[in-house]
Design a protein around this motif. Structure first.
Motif, PDB file in Angstrom:
ATOM      1  N   PRO A   1       8.723   5.958   3.685  1.00  0.00           N
ATOM      2  CA  PRO A   1       8.722   4.530   3.324  1.00  0.00           C
ATOM      3  C   PRO A   1       9.477   4.267   2.028  1.00  0.00           C
ATOM      4  O   PRO A   1       9.188   4.867   0.992  1.00  0.00           O
ATOM      5  CB  PRO A   1       7.241   4.198   3.181  1.00  0.00           C
ATOM      6  CG  PRO A   1       6.557   5.509   2.953  1.00  0.00           C
ATOM      7  CD  PRO A   1       7.370   6.523   3.693  1.00  0.00           C
TER       8      PRO A   1
ATOM      9  N   ILE B   1       5.179   0.595  12.724  1.00  0.00           N
ATOM     10  CA  ILE B   1       4.868   1.136  11.401  1.00  0.00           C
ATOM     11  C   ILE B   1       5.161   2.632  11.331  1.00  0.00           C
ATOM     12  O   ILE B   1       4.687   3.322  10.423  1.00  0.00           O
ATOM     13  CB  ILE B   1       3.407   0.837  10.992  1.00  0.00           C
ATOM     14  CG1 ILE B   1       2.416   1.330  12.041  1.00  0.00           C
ATOM     15  CG2 ILE B   1       3.219  -0.651  10.743  1.00  0.00           C
ATOM     16  CD1 ILE B   1       0.955   1.202  11.585  1.00  0.00           C
TER      17      ILE B   1
ATOM     18  N   VAL C   1       1.691   7.579   3.219  1.00  0.00           N
ATOM     19  CA  VAL C   1       1.035   6.920   2.086  1.00  0.00           C
ATOM     20  C   VAL C   1      -0.415   7.369   1.963  1.00  0.00           C
ATOM     21  O   VAL C   1      -0.901   7.673   0.869  1.00  0.00           O
ATOM     22  CB  VAL C   1       1.137   5.389   2.225  1.00  0.00           C
ATOM     23  CG1 VAL C   1       0.160   4.685   1.286  1.00  0.00           C
ATOM     24  CG2 VAL C   1       2.554   4.925   1.936  1.00  0.00           C
TER      25      VAL C   1
ATOM     26  N   VAL D   1       0.923  -0.527   6.624  1.00  0.00           N
ATOM     27  CA  VAL D   1       2.035  -0.031   5.811  1.00  0.00           C
ATOM     28  C   VAL D   1       3.044   0.656   6.711  1.00  0.00           C
ATOM     29  O   VAL D   1       2.702   1.579   7.453  1.00  0.00           O
ATOM     30  CB  VAL D   1       1.551   0.948   4.722  1.00  0.00           C
ATOM     31  CG1 VAL D   1       2.742   1.559   3.981  1.00  0.00           C
ATOM     32  CG2 VAL D   1       0.622   0.243   3.740  1.00  0.00           C
TER      33      VAL D   1
ATOM     34  N   GLY E   1       6.695  -0.263   3.507  1.00  0.00           N
ATOM     35  CA  GLY E   1       6.027  -0.558   2.246  1.00  0.00           C
ATOM     36  C   GLY E   1       6.406  -1.884   1.620  1.00  0.00           C
ATOM     37  O   GLY E   1       6.055  -2.146   0.475  1.00  0.00           O
TER      38      GLY E   1
ATOM     39  N   GLY F   1       7.192   3.231  -0.746  1.00  0.00           N
ATOM     40  CA  GLY F   1       5.930   3.960  -0.755  1.00  0.00           C
ATOM     41  C   GLY F   1       5.320   4.091  -2.141  1.00  0.00           C
ATOM     42  O   GLY F   1       4.102   3.978  -2.315  1.00  0.00           O
TER      43      GLY F   1
ATOM     44  N   LEU G   1       2.673  -4.779   1.565  1.00  0.00           N
ATOM     45  CA  LEU G   1       1.469  -4.619   0.742  1.00  0.00           C
ATOM     46  C   LEU G   1       1.717  -4.871  -0.746  1.00  0.00           C
ATOM     47  O   LEU G   1       0.979  -5.651  -1.368  1.00  0.00           O
ATOM     48  CB  LEU G   1       0.846  -3.240   0.990  1.00  0.00           C
ATOM     49  CG  LEU G   1      -0.495  -2.967   0.330  1.00  0.00           C
ATOM     50  CD1 LEU G   1      -1.320  -1.979   1.142  1.00  0.00           C
ATOM     51  CD2 LEU G   1      -0.355  -2.448  -1.105  1.00  0.00           C
TER      52      LEU G   1
ATOM     53  N   VAL H   1       3.539   0.904  -2.947  1.00  0.00           N
ATOM     54  CA  VAL H   1       2.287   0.794  -2.203  1.00  0.00           C
ATOM     55  C   VAL H   1       1.186   1.565  -2.938  1.00  0.00           C
ATOM     56  O   VAL H   1       0.090   1.048  -3.181  1.00  0.00           O
ATOM     57  CB  VAL H   1       2.443   1.328  -0.766  1.00  0.00           C
ATOM     58  CG1 VAL H   1       1.085   1.333  -0.054  1.00  0.00           C
ATOM     59  CG2 VAL H   1       3.437   0.501   0.029  1.00  0.00           C
TER      60      VAL H   1
ATOM     61  N   SER I   1      -3.925  -4.274   4.677  1.00  0.00           N
ATOM     62  CA  SER I   1      -2.561  -4.494   5.174  1.00  0.00           C
ATOM     63  C   SER I   1      -2.021  -3.221   5.812  1.00  0.00           C
ATOM     64  O   SER I   1      -2.210  -2.124   5.267  1.00  0.00           O
ATOM     65  CB  SER I   1      -1.641  -4.905   4.022  1.00  0.00           C
ATOM     66  OG  SER I   1      -0.277  -4.905   4.425  1.00  0.00           O
TER      67      SER I   1
ATOM     68  N   GLN J   1      -2.625   2.923   7.919  1.00  0.00           N
ATOM     69  CA  GLN J   1      -1.539   3.608   8.610  1.00  0.00           C
ATOM     70  C   GLN J   1      -2.068   4.321   9.847  1.00  0.00           C
ATOM     71  O   GLN J   1      -3.277   4.574   9.975  1.00  0.00           O
ATOM     72  CB  GLN J   1      -0.854   4.621   7.687  1.00  0.00           C
ATOM     73  CG  GLN J   1      -0.047   3.981   6.571  1.00  0.00           C
ATOM     74  CD  GLN J   1       0.931   4.951   5.928  1.00  0.00           C
ATOM     75  OE1 GLN J   1       0.542   5.944   5.334  1.00  0.00           O
ATOM     76  NE2 GLN J   1       2.226   4.642   6.046  1.00  0.00           N
TER      77      GLN J   1
ATOM     78  N   ALA K   1      -4.583   0.071   2.190  1.00  0.00           N
ATOM     79  CA  ALA K   1      -3.474   0.441   3.071  1.00  0.00           C
ATOM     80  C   ALA K   1      -3.997   0.990   4.394  1.00  0.00           C
ATOM     81  O   ALA K   1      -4.922   1.804   4.417  1.00  0.00           O
ATOM     82  CB  ALA K   1      -2.601   1.491   2.389  1.00  0.00           C
TER      83      ALA K   1
END
Length: 418
Positions: free
Chosen positions: A304, A299, A276, A236, A239, A307, A242, A310, A234, A269, A267
């Motif tokens: 976040p 994103i 994250v 992120v 946050g 976070g 996920l 996550v 997913s 990014q 995750a």
């Protein structure tokens, strides 16, 4: 009839009433919705869910509203595509794409969280509905506010993609572009909500808004024939998504609707905004804020809000994470489009690129069922990839020119293949 019992601080577990509250006044932890789990176990069955219309509201008992849904009756239950051609490129024998790039009505996963927040906003008496956004949320908030007849303000960074700005404006919202990052916008909206008493989907209504993201997890399980995949990848941003996918899996198992080991959740990014992933690598409990610098604007959230959750979800499920450079993100967009006919925004390109890394590094095995989450449409962000695509061939109107073009193209392909 509501199955909600209230709100609870996710840190100190202090209880709160189900109002427009989002932070604990004792420890400043975020609040989450609590439900009557025993009643849900007695009520909810696979047969009941499958008998309902194909929308996010088929999981009504697990969503935080009191009465009937007010909007989003056609949102959610997006396709879960078997992606054999992409899987062959990545080295996976069972790969699925959860494709929220076709979610109704604004082509992103936000159309599964906003209907929940908007319905709850109406139930709580708000007439002004708004958000802080990197683009997709603004579009969705504007659309669902229009359907409900609510006044709407959306706040965005000035550097947002023009297509997303125009989409919010045409839907009738007041678009306010702020000179700053998303985190600057979010801070201002927190003050605006307090000052004017407005309902903000991802601030004072966040506890309800976030619950809508669980429906992505619910749908994955149902669409796989009531089984878990082994892996989920997913993207992120703030946050929200996920951890709620993970929560959705857990709630279905708790309700007795699915058995088995919970999936490992990973995750993804952008390297230009990866707080994250940096926290995962450093063994931190909370991400340290960063300043975004990436083409993946949807994103690009340097601080976040969820976070911590996550990180907790990734670790508790045995997952991992990785970051992708802008060039890798563009490659991911092109690869998904070329193999599966799905044009995603840079967030989806990030997911594809990170999945490739996780397979390469042996984190995801070739025979392990994997779902990747595509959260938004590339048709709203086509400028991001424009410079990396070849221009169209320029021909006249004669068949002879077409013959010459095809012959030259075939010759080049033979040279490359030979």
């Amino acid at each position: 009839m509501s199955y909600v019992t209230g709100l609870e601080c996710s840190m100190c577990r202090a209880p709160f009433p189900p109002r427009a509250l989002y932070v604990c006044d004792q420890c400043l932890g975020p609040l989450e919705v609590t439900y009557d789990r025993d009643r849900i176990r007695r009520t909810l069955t696979r047969e009941l869910i499958e008998s309902r219309p194909a929308s996010l509201w088929r999981y009504r008992e697990l969503l935080p509203i009191d009465g009937d849904p007010r909007t989003g009756l056609e949102s959610g239950f997006t396709p879960l595509l078997r992606a054999d051609r992409l899987g062959a490129e990545l080295g996976l024998r069972e790969l699925w794409v959860k494709d929220d790039s076709v979610n109704h009505p604004t082509l992103s996963y936000k159309d599964r969280v906003v209907p929940v927040a908007a319905t709850r906003a109406v139930e709580l008496g708000f007439r002004m509905f708004g958000c802080a956004s990197t683009g997709n949320l603004a579009n969705s908030v504007a659309a669902h506010a229009a359907r409900l007849g609510l006044s709407c303000y959306v706040f965005i960074p000035r550097t947002l993609e023009p297509g997303k700005i125009r989409a919010s404006a045409v839907l009738g919202s007041e678009v306010v572009a702020i000179d700053g990052t998303y985190d600057d916008v979010n801070r201002l909206c927190t003050q605006v909500g307090d000052r004017y008493g407005w309902g903000f989907a991802n601030i004072n209504l966040r506890s309800y808004y976030a619950e809508g993201a669980k429906t992505c997890g619910f749908e994955i399980v149902e669409q796989l024939g009531w089984r878990f995949p082994r892996h989920v990848v997913s993207p992120v941003a703030g946050g929200t998504l996920l951890p709620r996918i993970g929560r959705g899996f857990d709630e279905l198992r708790d309700a007795g609707l699915v058995d088995g080991e919970l999936p490992r959740i990973h995750a993804a990014q952008a390297a230009g905004c990866a707080p994250v992933i940096q926290a995962l690598d450093a063994g931190l409990d909370h991400p340290e804020p960063v300043r975004p610098n990436t083409i993946a604007k949807s994103i690009a959230i340097g601080n976040p809000a969820d976070g911590y959750y996550v990180l907790r979800t990734v670790r508790e499920t045995g997952g991992s994470g990785a970051a992708a450079t802008d060039e890798e993100i563009l490659d991911g967009i092109r690869l998904l489009a070329r193999t599966e006919g799905v044009f995603t925004e840079p967030a989806g390109g990030t997911t594809v690129a990170v999945t490739r890394k996780l397979v390469r590094d042996g984190v995801i095995g070739a025979d392990e069922a994997t779902v990747i989450c595509i959260t938004g449409s590339g048709y709203k962000t086509s400028d991001a990839i424009a410079d990396s695509l070849p221009p169209p061939a320029q021909l006249g109107r004669s068949l002879s020119e077409m013959d010459a073009f095809v012959a030259e193209r075939d010759r080049r392909h033979q040279e490359v293949g030979g």
